[in-house]
Design a protein around this motif. Structure first.
Motif, PDB file in Angstrom:
ATOM      1  N   ALA A  28      35.683  50.326  52.200  1.00  0.00           N
ATOM      2  CA  ALA A  28      37.057  49.911  52.522  1.00  0.00           C
ATOM      3  C   ALA A  28      37.938  49.888  51.269  1.00  0.00           C
ATOM      4  O   ALA A  28      39.074  50.369  51.288  1.00  0.00           O
ATOM      5  CB  ALA A  28      37.043  48.540  53.191  1.00  0.00           C
ATOM      6  N   LEU A  29      37.400  49.359  50.173  1.00  0.00           N
ATOM      7  CA  LEU A  29      38.168  49.308  48.920  1.00  0.00           C
ATOM      8  C   LEU A  29      38.587  50.716  48.510  1.00  0.00           C
ATOM      9  O   LEU A  29      39.723  50.964  48.123  1.00  0.00           O
ATOM     10  CB  LEU A  29      37.306  48.739  47.780  1.00  0.00           C
ATOM     11  CG  LEU A  29      36.969  47.267  47.803  1.00  0.00           C
ATOM     12  CD1 LEU A  29      36.226  46.873  46.535  1.00  0.00           C
ATOM     13  CD2 LEU A  29      38.248  46.463  47.899  1.00  0.00           C
ATOM     14  N   ALA A  30      37.626  51.607  48.595  1.00  0.00           N
ATOM     15  CA  ALA A  30      37.885  52.977  48.166  1.00  0.00           C
ATOM     16  C   ALA A  30      38.853  53.700  49.100  1.00  0.00           C
ATOM     17  O   ALA A  30      39.647  54.532  48.662  1.00  0.00           O
ATOM     18  CB  ALA A  30      36.564  53.742  48.118  1.00  0.00           C
ATOM     19  N   ARG A  31      38.827  53.388  50.389  1.00  0.00           N
ATOM     20  CA  ARG A  31      39.646  54.112  51.370  1.00  0.00           C
ATOM     21  C   ARG A  31      41.099  53.614  51.399  1.00  0.00           C
ATOM     22  O   ARG A  31      41.974  54.269  51.983  1.00  0.00           O
ATOM     23  CB  ARG A  31      38.980  53.999  52.746  1.00  0.00           C
ATOM     24  CG  ARG A  31      39.572  54.780  53.891  1.00  0.00           C
ATOM     25  CD  ARG A  31      39.763  56.267  53.617  1.00  0.00           C
ATOM     26  NE  ARG A  31      38.580  57.045  53.299  1.00  0.00           N
ATOM     27  CZ  ARG A  31      37.755  57.619  54.169  1.00  0.00           C
ATOM     28  NH1 ARG A  31      37.991  57.501  55.445  1.00  0.00           N
ATOM     29  NH2 ARG A  31      36.710  58.328  53.771  1.00  0.00           N
ATOM     30  N   LEU A  32      41.361  52.462  50.749  1.00  0.00           N
ATOM     31  CA  LEU A  32      42.718  51.902  50.803  1.00  0.00           C
ATOM     32  C   LEU A  32      43.813  52.889  50.407  1.00  0.00           C
ATOM     33  O   LEU A  32      44.815  53.027  51.126  1.00  0.00           O
ATOM     34  CB  LEU A  32      42.803  50.669  49.895  1.00  0.00           C
ATOM     35  CG  LEU A  32      42.449  49.360  50.578  1.00  0.00           C
ATOM     36  CD1 LEU A  32      42.373  48.245  49.555  1.00  0.00           C
ATOM     37  CD2 LEU A  32      43.490  49.019  51.627  1.00  0.00           C
ATOM     38  N   PRO A  33      43.671  53.602  49.260  1.00  0.00           N
ATOM     39  CA  PRO A  33      44.742  54.533  48.898  1.00  0.00           C
ATOM     40  C   PRO A  33      44.995  55.588  49.978  1.00  0.00           C
ATOM     41  O   PRO A  33      46.133  55.962  50.242  1.00  0.00           O
ATOM     42  CB  PRO A  33      44.239  55.195  47.614  1.00  0.00           C
ATOM     43  CG  PRO A  33      43.163  54.310  47.106  1.00  0.00           C
ATOM     44  CD  PRO A  33      42.586  53.588  48.270  1.00  0.00           C
TER      45      PRO A  33
END
Ligand code: CMC
Length: 393
Positions: free
Chosen positions: A348-353
């Motif tokens: 999720a952190l990585a997919r935010l952008p």
């Protein structure tokens, strides 16, 4: 006209034009804003990729510094929100905590609805990308009963995250550059993947002009499913089962059995009909990282055996089922010391952008509210007339 096309699960329907990400599922190609992921992992940091996705170009040095500063000044969680963590039950899954907390952000930073945020968009997106990292680390600290570690301005995005996760008053965390490098690669490879289930959710919810934080919270909920981002946790659970049993072939046969709901987690993809290019990079990096750090994980051998048996089995060959991004990521996360229930949070952190980029593209365009049609197959008035006739007023 009354004419509709039926396409369950949108297997063959493009719902928008997009300039963000290109996938060729036959050839195994993935590019962000025209740049192949193989180049991005070699030449950029995750924060630059986030900028690339959201703004359309890699940042100049000046832009990178300004963006990093924006991430820094927006990395603190509102102190009142910290108390929320105390009220989740012990053992609550961090993905549930995360989606709830992100939804609550709109209450603390109310100027994120579309009418008021026109000139605030950069701050709101930076806050989101930065603060969710803080929330994720706090959720972990809460789960192990440790005091939280606040973000530091002198650390890069990934180093800051690792420090918030693992630093402790009794055992200071030594930031290892190789761990930071690997986390950057993992985050870059997860940063976007065009119209996957969670991104489609973001575009759909966002199309009703819902505020950014509630929109992203919906995306996180979609990502948590085991067929989507939740698969990375399930892969490790599966590999452990296979390791304990010792019989790889038995599990491959179970996955092939149509009467058995078991699936080979981390295998297959809606778009890739060849090796997932992200999985290819992660597999290579996984092997190299374990060797460099002298960390041995027997699950890597189990994963390799599973891959070998599956890729020579006619069932998997005929259906073009190859390892996907989730197959080897868990082993790397384990090597970094990340616990299993945090794996999907990492995704999720990585997919935010990516989510933010799609949301921005959608609201900046001419998208109308998403509202598919259906083919009604329920009762007719003739079929309900008798029930109505029997009813007394
Ligand atoms: N194990 C065994 N059989 C499978 C698998 C698997 N992992 N994946 C697909 N199949 C079979 C499926 O049973 C079907 O067989 P048949 O044609 O005989 O009915 C055929 O392959 C096509 O599968 P599908 O379910 O119709 O394909 P889909 O495009 O709807 O689903 C998928 C794609 C990723 C949900 C599916 O491959 C799957 O469930 N994989 C396991 C979960 C997983 O690894 N998910 C992560 C996906 S990548 C990262 C992400 O999106 O977050």
């Amino acid at each position: 006209t009354g004419y509709v096309t039926l396409d369950p699960s949108f297997m063959n329907t493009a719902a928008c034009y997009s300039q963000i990400t290109y996938i060729d599922g036959e050839k195994g190609i993935l590019r962000y804003r025209g740049i192949p992921i193989e180049d991005l992992v070699k030449k950029t940091m995750f924060v630059e990729v986030a900028y690339l996705l959201v703004h359309g170009e890699l940042p100049t040095e000046d832009e990178r510094q300004k963006f990093s500063e924006l991430l820094n000044v927006n990395s603190m969680l509102h102190e009142d929100m910290r108390h929320f963590f105390d009220h989740f039950p012990a053992g609550a899954h961090p993905m549930h905590i995360l989606s709830t907390m992100i939804n609550a952000l709109a209450a603390f930073y109310p100027n994120v609805d579309l009418k008021s945020m026109a000139d605030d968009i950069d701050v709101s997106t930076a806050r989101l990308i930065s603060i969710v990292r803080t929330m994720a680390a706090f959720a972990y600290k809460k789960s192990i009963g440790d005091p939280v570690v606040y973000p530091r301005h002198d650390l890069s995005y990934c180093a800051n995250f690792l420090n918030m996760m693992f630093d402790s008053p009794v055992k200071p965390y030594q930031i290892h550059p190789e761990a930071v490098r690997i986390l950057n690669i993992l985050f870059i490879l997860h940063a976007d993947h065009e119209q996957n289930c969670s991104t489609t959710t973001v575009r759909t919810v966002g199309s009703a002009q819902v505020n950014l934080y509630a929109t992203i919270s919906a995306g996180i909920s979609a990502l948590s499913g085991p067929l989507h981002g939740g698969a990375n946790q399930e892969v490790i659970e599966m590999l452990k089962l296979i390791q304990a049993d010792g019989n790889v072939r038995k599990f491959i046969d179970m996955a092939k059995d149509r009467n058995n709901p078991f699936r080979l987690m981390g295998f297959g993809h809606r778009v890739y009909k060849t090796y997932d290019p992200r999985a290819a990079i992660i597999k290579k990096e996984c092997h190299a990282y374990l060797e460099k750090t002298n960390y041995s994980d027997p699950l890597l051998d189990v994963a390799r055996q599973v891959e070998e048996v599956a890729l020579t089995d006619p069932y998997f060959i005929e259906r073009n089922l190859y390892p996907n991004v989730d197959f080897y990521t868990g082993i790397l996360y384990r090597a970094l010391g990340i616990p299993e229930n945090m794996f999907t949070v990492m995704f999720a952190l990585a997919r935010l952008p990516g989510w933010v980029a799609h949301w921005k593209e959608m609201i900046g365009g001419t998208t109308k509210i998403v509202r598919p049609r259906q083919v009604y197959i329920g009762k007719t008035p003739a079929e309900t007339a008798e029930v109505l006739a029997r009813r007394e007023l």
